[in-house]
Design an enzyme around this catalytic site. Structure first.
Site, PDB file in Angstrom:
ATOM      1  N   ASN A 124       0.807  -1.215   0.000  1.00 48.91           N
ATOM      2  CA  ASN A 124       0.000   0.000   0.000  1.00 48.91           C
ATOM      3  C   ASN A 124       0.842   1.267   0.000  1.00 48.91           C
ATOM      4  O   ASN A 124       0.452   2.269  -0.570  1.00 48.91           O
ATOM      5  CB  ASN A 124      -0.964   0.003   1.198  1.00 48.91           C
ATOM      6  N   ALA A 145     -13.299  -4.335   0.882  1.00 51.25           N
ATOM      7  CA  ALA A 145     -14.134  -3.805  -0.211  1.00 51.25           C
ATOM      8  C   ALA A 145     -13.861  -2.344  -0.554  1.00 51.25           C
ATOM      9  O   ALA A 145     -13.978  -1.952  -1.709  1.00 51.25           O
ATOM     10  CB  ALA A 145     -15.611  -3.981   0.155  1.00 51.25           C
ATOM     11  N   HIS A 146     -13.498  -1.531   0.450  1.00 50.22           N
ATOM     12  CA  HIS A 146     -13.444  -0.092   0.148  1.00 50.22           C
ATOM     13  C   HIS A 146     -12.223   0.313  -0.660  1.00 50.22           C
ATOM     14  O   HIS A 146     -12.102   1.467  -1.076  1.00 50.22           O
ATOM     15  CB  HIS A 146     -13.581   0.743   1.429  1.00 50.22           C
ATOM     16  N   CYS A 199       3.476  11.229  12.367  1.00 55.22           N
ATOM     17  CA  CYS A 199       4.018  12.025  13.454  1.00 55.22           C
ATOM     18  C   CYS A 199       3.311  11.580  14.730  1.00 55.22           C
ATOM     19  O   CYS A 199       2.191  11.964  15.004  1.00 55.22           O
ATOM     20  CB  CYS A 199       3.758  13.491  13.186  1.00 55.22           C
TER      21      CYS A 199
HETATM   22  C1  LIG Z   1      -6.365  -0.675   3.587  1.00 58.91           C
HETATM   23  C2  LIG Z   1      -5.501  -1.872   3.811  1.00 58.91           C
HETATM   24  C3  LIG Z   1      -5.757  -2.775   4.850  1.00 58.91           C
HETATM   25  C4  LIG Z   1      -6.856  -2.539   5.858  1.00 58.91           C
HETATM   26  O1  LIG Z   1      -8.127  -2.650   5.293  1.00 58.91           O
HETATM   27  P1  LIG Z   1      -9.373  -1.993   6.081  1.00 58.91           P
HETATM   28  O2  LIG Z   1     -10.557  -2.527   5.338  1.00 58.91           O
HETATM   29  O3  LIG Z   1      -9.220  -0.509   5.920  1.00 58.91           O
HETATM   30  O4  LIG Z   1      -9.296  -2.445   7.474  1.00 58.91           O
HETATM   31  C5  LIG Z   1      -4.961  -3.870   4.970  1.00 58.91           C
HETATM   32  N1  LIG Z   1      -3.954  -4.100   4.114  1.00 58.91           N
HETATM   33  C6  LIG Z   1      -3.670  -3.266   3.100  1.00 58.91           C
HETATM   34  C7  LIG Z   1      -2.555  -3.583   2.175  1.00 58.91           C
HETATM   35  C8  LIG Z   1      -4.431  -2.119   2.912  1.00 58.91           C
HETATM   36  O5  LIG Z   1      -4.139  -1.274   1.911  1.00 58.91           O
END
Ligand SMILES: *Cc1c(COP(=O)(O)O)cnc(C)c1O
Length: 384
Positions: free
Chosen positions: A154, A203-204, A328
Site C-alpha cells: 500500500n 471492499a473499500h 508524526c
Molecule cells: C487498507 C488496507 C488494509 C486494511 O483494510 P481496512 O478494510 O481498511 O481495514 C490492509 N492491508 C492493506 C494492504 C491495505 O491497503
C-alpha cells in the site's frame, strides 16, 4: 476551489451500481440470515449469492470465503487463527512475515509474539521492498506456523512474487497468507495461481463500501476463530452478517475484476507520465518501490530534506489530496516501518509522498498536480 483526489490507496468512492445493489438490504430485505423464516431465507440467499460471486472470481469454492468487517479483520483472523491452530495441532511456534506488511498483519504478529510467546521472524527485502523466495525457503522451519507476505504494498506499490512464495510454503506444508487488499483492486486474483492458503480482501479499496472484507481460507487450512459466539461463517467468525455491505462487496469485486485490463491501461499511462515528469523535473527525488513490478495506479517518492506531512498540508491547501508514509506520533516524525525496511536514511525517509490514481482520475488532474508540485517541494525544503 477544485479538489482533486489522488489517494485511491487510502479509499475509493462507492461505485453507483454498488450502491444500487446495496439499497434494498437497508429497507425491505432486512432479515437476519440465521433466521429460519422467509425473511431470514431471503437475507441468507443474498449472502450466499455474494459468496458465490466472490468465489467464482477467486477460482475457489464458496465455503472457502469468510466475510469479515474489514481488510484488517481478515488479516487478524488469518494470522491469529492459523498461528493458534498450528500450535494446537503440531506445536508450531514460528511466525515468518515480511517487514513491509500492513500494520494489520505486523501488529497482530507482534502481539502473538508478546502475549502468546510465538517466535516472530522478519524476512529480508531488497531495496524495492520485495521478498526473495529463496531467502524464504532458507528460513522456513519445521515449526513454522504461518508465513505472511503482502501481495501489493500500500505504501510503495511493489508487487511480491506471491505465487513462488506460496509454492514453497505449500510444498513444505506451512500455511501461507497474503494481504491482497490493494492487489485485488488491480490484479487478477486466482488463489490457485497465487498458491495461497489464506488471502485478505477489503471492499473499500475497490469501489465497495467501508467496513466489510473477506478472507479466503483454502479447504483443509486449520484456523481457530478469534471472534467467538454464533456459528456464522462456518464457525470461523461469529456475528450477524452485514448483509447490505456483503452484497455491495460482491458487486464491487465483480465490477472491478471484470474491467481490470481497461483500468490498467488508463491508470498506468497516467502513472508513468506522473513518475517520469517528477523524476525529471524535481531534484533530489527517488521513486520508492519497484520501477516495473508495481501497482498500475501507484506512484510513490521520497524527497530529500522535505517534511512529508508539511508537503501534504501544502498540497491540501492547493486542493490536492495525497498521502505520506511518515506518521508524526509524538511530535518527532519518523519514517514508516516500510520506508525504513527499504534502507532509506532518516533525511530521505521523512520526505515521502504517495500519489495513487483511480477510475475517476484524468490527464487534466495529473497535469494540474505536476504544475504545482515542484514549487511546493522547493518551498518545503526552505522550511526544514
Ligand atoms: C487498507 C488496507 C488494509 C486494511 O483494510 P481496512 O478494510 O481498511 O481495514 C490492509 N492491508 C492493506 C494492504 C491495505 O491497503
Amino acid at each position: 476551489m477544485k479538489h482533486i483526489y489522488l489517494d485511491y490507496a487510502a479509499t475509493t468512492p462507492l461505485h453507483p451500481q454498488v450502491l444500487e445493489a446495496m439499497l434494498p438490504y437497508f429497507s425491505g430485505e432486512f432479515g437476519n440470515p440465521s433466521s429460519v423464516h422467509h425473511y431470514g431465507q431471503r437475507a441468507d440467499h443474498a449472502v450466499e449469492l455474494a459468496r458465490e460471486t466472490i468465489a467464482a472470481q477467486l477460482g475457489c469454492q464458496p465455503h472457502e470465503i469468510i466475510f469479515t468487517s474489514c481488510g484488517s479483520e481478515s488479516d487478524n483472523l488469518a494470522l491469529r487463527g492459523a498461528a493458534w491452530a498450528a500450535r494446537e495441532q503440531r506445536g508450531a511456534n514460528h511466525i515468518l512475515i515480511s517487514p513491509v506488511e500492513h500494520h494489520a498483519v505486523s501488529q497482530t504478529a507482534e502481539q502473538l509474539a508478546a502475549l502468546f510467546d510465538f517466535d516472530l521472524e522478519y524476512l529480508p527485502v531488497d531495496e524495492y521492498g520485495r521478498v526473495n523466495p529463496a531467502e524464504l525457503a532458507q528460513r522456513l522451519r519445521r515449526d513454522t506456523a504461518i508465513v505472511s507476505v503482502i501481495h501489493a504494498n500500500n505504501e510503495i506499490g511493489t508487487l511480491n512474487p506471491v505465487a513462488e512464495i506460496g509454492a514453497i510454503c505449500r510444498q513444505r506444508g506451512v500455511a501461507v497468507h497474503s494481504d491482497s487488499v490493494q492487489g485485488a483492486a488491480h490484479l487478477p486474483i486466482d488463489v490457485n495461481t497465487l498458491n495461497v492458503d489464506l488471502l485478505s480482501l477489503g471492499a473499500h479499496k475497490f469501489y465497495g463500501p467501508k467496513g466489510v472484507g473477506a478472507l479466503y481460507v483454502r479447504q483443509g487450512t486449520r484456523l481457530h476463530p478469534s471472534q467467538t459466539g454464533g456459528s456464522q461463517e462456518f464457525g470461523l467468525r461469529a456475528g450477524t452478517q452485514n448483509v447490505p455491505y456483503i452484497v455491495g462487496m460482491a458487486e464491487a469485486f465483480k465490477l472491478t475484476q471484470d474491467h481490470l485490463d481497461a483500468h490498467k491501461a488508463h491508470l498506468s499511462s497516467l502513472r508513468d507520465h506522473l513518475i517520469g515528469t517528477i523524476l525529471e523535473e524535481i531534484p533530489d527525488v527517488r521513486l520508492t518501490g519497484h520501477p516495473v513490478e508495481r501497482l498500475p495506479n501507484h506512484a510513490s517518492f521520497v524527497f530529500e530534506g522535505v517534511d512529508g506531512n508539511h508537503l501534504l498540508m501544502m498540497l491540501d491547501v492547493e486542493g490536492f489530496a495525497c498521502s505520506s508514509g511518515s506518521a508524526c506520533k509524538t511530535g518527532y516524525p519518523e519514517p514508516s516501518s516500510v520506508l525504513s525496511a527499504l534502507g532509506l536514511s532518516h533525511s530521505w525517509g521523512l520526505g515521502s509522498l504517495r500519489v495513487t490514481l483511480g477510475q475517476h482520475s484524468t490527464a487534466e488532474d495529473v497535469t494540474a498536480f505536476l504544475a504545482v508540485l515542484p514549487r511546493l517541494v522547493e518551498q518545503s525544503r526552505k522550511i526544514i
